[in-house]
Structures are given as structure tokens and as C-alpha cells.
Design a protein around this motif. Structure first.
Motif, PDB file in Angstrom:
ATOM      1  N   THR A 131       8.969  15.410   0.543  1.00 46.99           N
ATOM      2  CA  THR A 131       8.347  16.684   0.233  1.00 46.99           C
ATOM      3  C   THR A 131       7.585  16.546  -1.071  1.00 46.99           C
ATOM      4  OG1 THR A 131      10.113  17.902   1.331  1.00 46.99           O
ATOM      5  CG2 THR A 131       8.805  19.122  -0.264  1.00 46.99           C
ATOM      6  N   LEU A 132       6.395  17.119  -1.111  1.00 48.50           N
ATOM      7  CA  LEU A 132       5.570  17.122  -2.317  1.00 48.50           C
ATOM      8  C   LEU A 132       5.296  18.561  -2.708  1.00 48.50           C
ATOM      9  CD1 LEU A 132       3.579  15.892  -4.426  1.00 48.50           C
ATOM     10  CD2 LEU A 132       1.833  16.048  -2.642  1.00 48.50           C
ATOM     11  N   ASP A 133       5.435  18.849  -3.987  1.00 50.73           N
ATOM     12  CA  ASP A 133       5.109  20.176  -4.507  1.00 50.73           C
ATOM     13  C   ASP A 133       4.296  19.987  -5.783  1.00 50.73           C
ATOM     14  OD1 ASP A 133       5.021  22.934  -4.617  1.00 50.73           O
ATOM     15  OD2 ASP A 133       7.076  23.172  -5.320  1.00 50.73           O
ATOM     16  N   ILE A 134       3.058  20.502  -5.797  1.00 46.25           N
ATOM     17  CA  ILE A 134       2.209  20.455  -6.986  1.00 46.25           C
ATOM     18  C   ILE A 134       2.210  21.848  -7.589  1.00 46.25           C
ATOM     19  CG2 ILE A 134      -0.092  20.025  -7.905  1.00 46.25           C
ATOM     20  CD1 ILE A 134      -0.539  18.073  -5.588  1.00 46.25           C
ATOM     21  N   VAL A 135       2.662  21.925  -8.843  1.00 52.18           N
ATOM     22  CA  VAL A 135       2.873  23.210  -9.504  1.00 52.18           C
ATOM     23  C   VAL A 135       2.047  23.291 -10.785  1.00 52.18           C
ATOM     24  CG1 VAL A 135       4.618  24.731 -10.515  1.00 52.18           C
ATOM     25  CG2 VAL A 135       5.222  23.275  -8.579  1.00 52.18           C
ATOM     26  N   THR A 136       1.399  24.448 -10.977  1.00 54.29           N
ATOM     27  CA  THR A 136       0.673  24.748 -12.211  1.00 54.29           C
ATOM     28  C   THR A 136       1.367  25.931 -12.883  1.00 54.29           C
ATOM     29  OG1 THR A 136      -0.821  26.383 -11.246  1.00 54.29           O
ATOM     30  CG2 THR A 136      -1.478  24.057 -11.042  1.00 54.29           C
ATOM     31  N   PRO A 137       0.939  26.318 -14.073  1.00 50.73           N
ATOM     32  CA  PRO A 137       1.531  27.510 -14.699  1.00 50.73           C
ATOM     33  C   PRO A 137       1.402  28.767 -13.835  1.00 50.73           C
ATOM     34  CG  PRO A 137       0.340  26.259 -16.340  1.00 50.73           C
ATOM     35  CD  PRO A 137       0.037  25.617 -15.007  1.00 50.73           C
ATOM     36  N   ASN A 138       0.459  28.762 -12.893  1.00 47.81           N
ATOM     37  CA  ASN A 138       0.283  29.915 -12.001  1.00 47.81           C
ATOM     38  C   ASN A 138       1.103  29.819 -10.721  1.00 47.81           C
ATOM     39  OD1 ASN A 138      -1.567  31.139 -13.746  1.00 47.81           O
ATOM     40  ND2 ASN A 138      -3.229  29.911 -12.904  1.00 47.81           N
ATOM     41  N   GLY A 139       1.894  28.769 -10.580  1.00 48.98           N
ATOM     42  CA  GLY A 139       2.726  28.612  -9.395  1.00 48.98           C
ATOM     43  C   GLY A 139       2.340  27.396  -8.571  1.00 48.98           C
ATOM     44  N   SER A 140       2.949  27.302  -7.406  1.00 50.19           N
ATOM     45  CA  SER A 140       2.707  26.174  -6.512  1.00 50.19           C
ATOM     46  C   SER A 140       1.311  26.288  -5.897  1.00 50.19           C
ATOM     47  CB  SER A 140       3.767  26.142  -5.413  1.00 50.19           C
ATOM     48  OG  SER A 140       3.548  25.058  -4.543  1.00 50.19           O
ATOM     49  N   VAL A 141       0.540  25.190  -5.948  1.00 50.96           N
ATOM     50  CA  VAL A 141      -0.805  25.208  -5.375  1.00 50.96           C
ATOM     51  C   VAL A 141      -0.933  24.289  -4.161  1.00 50.96           C
ATOM     52  CG1 VAL A 141      -1.945  25.858  -7.528  1.00 50.96           C
ATOM     53  CG2 VAL A 141      -1.645  23.448  -6.976  1.00 50.96           C
ATOM     54  N   ASN A 177       7.820  16.185  -7.357  1.00 49.75           N
ATOM     55  CA  ASN A 177       7.355  17.403  -8.021  1.00 49.75           C
ATOM     56  C   ASN A 177       6.289  16.994  -9.022  1.00 49.75           C
ATOM     57  OD1 ASN A 177       9.115  19.410  -6.889  1.00 49.75           O
ATOM     58  ND2 ASN A 177      10.759  18.493  -8.085  1.00 49.75           N
ATOM     59  N   ILE A 178       5.131  17.630  -8.944  1.00 51.64           N
ATOM     60  CA  ILE A 178       4.050  17.344  -9.875  1.00 51.64           C
ATOM     61  C   ILE A 178       3.784  18.603 -10.683  1.00 51.64           C
ATOM     62  CG2 ILE A 178       1.603  16.775 -10.066  1.00 51.64           C
ATOM     63  CD1 ILE A 178       1.948  15.022  -7.580  1.00 51.64           C
ATOM     64  N   LEU A 179       3.820  18.466 -11.995  1.00 50.17           N
ATOM     65  CA  LEU A 179       3.602  19.586 -12.906  1.00 50.17           C
ATOM     66  C   LEU A 179       2.333  19.306 -13.695  1.00 50.17           C
ATOM     67  CD1 LEU A 179       7.268  19.688 -14.209  1.00 50.17           C
ATOM     68  CD2 LEU A 179       6.278  21.116 -12.422  1.00 50.17           C
ATOM     69  N   VAL A 180       1.297  20.114 -13.477  1.00 47.08           N
ATOM     70  CA  VAL A 180       0.010  19.929 -14.142  1.00 47.08           C
ATOM     71  C   VAL A 180      -0.538  21.272 -14.596  1.00 47.08           C
ATOM     72  CG1 VAL A 180      -0.619  17.788 -12.950  1.00 47.08           C
ATOM     73  CG2 VAL A 180      -1.168  19.976 -11.898  1.00 47.08           C
ATOM     74  N   GLN A 181      -1.532  21.246 -15.464  1.00 53.32           N
ATOM     75  CA  GLN A 181      -2.164  22.476 -15.922  1.00 53.32           C
ATOM     76  C   GLN A 181      -3.033  23.107 -14.838  1.00 53.32           C
ATOM     77  OE1 GLN A 181      -1.957  24.373 -18.803  1.00 53.32           O
ATOM     78  NE2 GLN A 181      -0.141  23.113 -19.037  1.00 53.32           N
ATOM     79  N   ALA A 182      -3.717  22.247 -14.053  1.00 53.33           N
ATOM     80  CA  ALA A 182      -4.593  22.764 -12.998  1.00 53.33           C
ATOM     81  C   ALA A 182      -4.656  21.757 -11.856  1.00 53.33           C
ATOM     82  CB  ALA A 182      -5.995  23.026 -13.545  1.00 53.33           C
ATOM     83  N   ALA A 183      -4.842  22.271 -10.645  1.00 56.95           N
ATOM     84  CA  ALA A 183      -4.961  21.426  -9.460  1.00 56.95           C
ATOM     85  C   ALA A 183      -5.797  22.149  -8.419  1.00 56.95           C
ATOM     86  CB  ALA A 183      -3.580  21.099  -8.894  1.00 56.95           C
ATOM     87  N   GLU A 184      -6.639  21.392  -7.699  1.00 53.14           N
ATOM     88  CA  GLU A 184      -7.469  21.951  -6.634  1.00 53.14           C
ATOM     89  C   GLU A 184      -7.585  20.936  -5.517  1.00 53.14           C
ATOM     90  OE1 GLU A 184     -11.247  24.402  -7.688  1.00 53.14           O
ATOM     91  OE2 GLU A 184     -11.000  22.874  -9.243  1.00 53.14           O
ATOM     92  N   SER A 185      -7.386  21.370  -4.306  1.00 52.80           N
ATOM     93  CA  SER A 185      -7.597  20.475  -3.173  1.00 52.80           C
ATOM     94  C   SER A 185      -9.094  20.259  -2.992  1.00 52.80           C
ATOM     95  CB  SER A 185      -6.980  21.046  -1.896  1.00 52.80           C
ATOM     96  OG  SER A 185      -7.699  22.173  -1.476  1.00 52.80           O
ATOM     97  N   ALA A 186      -9.457  19.161  -2.358  1.00 49.34           N
ATOM     98  CA  ALA A 186     -10.868  18.836  -2.153  1.00 49.34           C
ATOM     99  C   ALA A 186     -11.603  19.985  -1.471  1.00 49.34           C
ATOM    100  CB  ALA A 186     -11.000  17.550  -1.342  1.00 49.34           C
ATOM    101  N   ASP A 187     -10.958  20.635  -0.515  1.00 48.04           N
ATOM    102  CA  ASP A 187     -11.591  21.729   0.225  1.00 48.04           C
ATOM    103  C   ASP A 187     -11.854  22.965  -0.640  1.00 48.04           C
ATOM    104  OD1 ASP A 187     -11.575  20.218   2.539  1.00 48.04           O
ATOM    105  OD2 ASP A 187      -9.653  21.031   3.220  1.00 48.04           O
ATOM    106  N   ASP A 188     -11.076  23.124  -1.710  1.00 46.34           N
ATOM    107  CA  ASP A 188     -11.203  24.317  -2.544  1.00 46.34           C
ATOM    108  C   ASP A 188     -12.154  24.143  -3.723  1.00 46.34           C
ATOM    109  OD1 ASP A 188      -9.423  25.648  -0.931  1.00 46.34           O
ATOM    110  OD2 ASP A 188      -7.677  25.149  -2.173  1.00 46.34           O
ATOM    111  N   ILE A 189     -12.639  22.941  -3.957  1.00 44.39           N
ATOM    112  CA  ILE A 189     -13.494  22.689  -5.117  1.00 44.39           C
ATOM    113  C   ILE A 189     -14.890  23.248  -4.877  1.00 44.39           C
ATOM    114  CG2 ILE A 189     -14.641  20.888  -6.484  1.00 44.39           C
ATOM    115  CD1 ILE A 189     -12.107  19.186  -6.079  1.00 44.39           C
ATOM    116  N   ASP A 190     -15.342  24.046  -5.821  1.00 41.97           N
ATOM    117  CA  ASP A 190     -16.704  24.576  -5.815  1.00 41.97           C
ATOM    118  C   ASP A 190     -17.568  23.523  -6.512  1.00 41.97           C
ATOM    119  OD1 ASP A 190     -19.132  25.816  -6.393  1.00 41.97           O
ATOM    120  OD2 ASP A 190     -18.200  27.745  -6.858  1.00 41.97           O
TER     121      ASP A 190
END
Length: 134
Positions: free
Chosen positions: A5-15, A77-90
Motif C-alpha cells: 500500500t502506498l499513501d502520499i500525504v501533504t499538509p492538506n491530507g492524502s493526495v 508512507n510518503i510525507l511531502v509539502q506538495a504532490a500532484e499526479s501527472a494527470d492533475d498537473i496544469d
């Protein structure tokens, strides 16, 4: 094949969450690291880069900032300041951010602002690179 299981989490929650990852590839400060089910427990710092998640022969790419990864036998568990999937990148927004950072770096700024602009440039370049995996 056992998965993890992989969970990528930012200060705003799981992304990003995946419960059937076959392999997770991380960009650590010491180099690239692949994690599969049963990996030795580890905590490692991450650099600005991407996380590659493979499941069912398909790969997802997620752009991440600096942070940490906690690896356990069955979970990452990955804890980072920001994360975006390739599909979500503007892509246009990322290119604009790169231009702003480059413009700022070309100016005459103090060291603190220079370091902030360098990090902003790295983040923008990373997002542009990850967006190629859409």
C-alpha cells in the motif's frame, strides 16, 4: 505476487493512495530507490522529483517536493509539502512558474530569495517533466 500500500500525504491530507502497488520507485537524496513488498523497514529523505507506482503493468507518476518516505514491509508512507499526479498537473501553470523563477534568478536578489527561487524553479521543472507521463 504480494503487493504493498502506498499513501502520499501533504499538509492538506492524502493526495494519492494505492493498495495494490507492485513496485514504488522513489527519488531519494542518495539516488533512486525501488520498493517492493517485504522491503526492510526504512526512513529516507526525498528530493524534488517523482514517485513511480507500478500496478497491473501500468505506471502512475506523481510529482513531489522534498519530504520523507517511511517504508514498511507492506506499506510506504510518503510525507511531502506538495504532490500532484501527472494527470492533475496544469502544464501552462507549471511553465509560467518556471518563467517567473527564471526571471527572478536573473535579477539581483539576496541569498534567501535566491534559494527560494532556485527551489521554485526545480519544482516547476519537475512538474513539467512529470506532466509528460499523462
Amino acid at each position: 505476487m504480494k503487493t504493498l500500500t502506498l499513501d502520499i500525504v501533504t499538509p492538506n491530507g492524502s493526495v494519492y493512495r494505492e493498495s495494490d502497488a507492485e513496485i514504488v520507485v522513489l527519488q531519494t537524496t542518495a539516488g533512486e530507490m525501488g520498493v517492493m513488498y517485504g522491503h526492510i523497514p526504512t526512513v529516507t529523505p526525498l528530493k524534488i522529483g517523482h514517485v513511480k507506482v507500478t500496478r497491473n503493468g501500468q505506471s502512475d507518476y506523481i510529482a513531489v517536493t522534498e519530504g520523507f518516505a517511511e517504508v514498511r514491509r507492506e506499506k510506504v508512507n510518503i510525507l511531502v509539502q506538495a504532490a500532484e499526479s501527472a494527470d492533475d498537473i496544469d502544464l501552462e501553470r507549471a511553465k509560467s512558474a518556471k518563467e517567473r523563477a527564471t526571471f527572478y534568478l536573473d535579477g539581483d536578489q539576496d541569498d534567501t530569495d535566491l534559494k527560494r527561487a532556485e527551489r521554485a524553479l526545480k519544482r516547476a521543472e519537475n512538474r513539467i517533466e512529470v506532466a509528460k507521463y499523462k
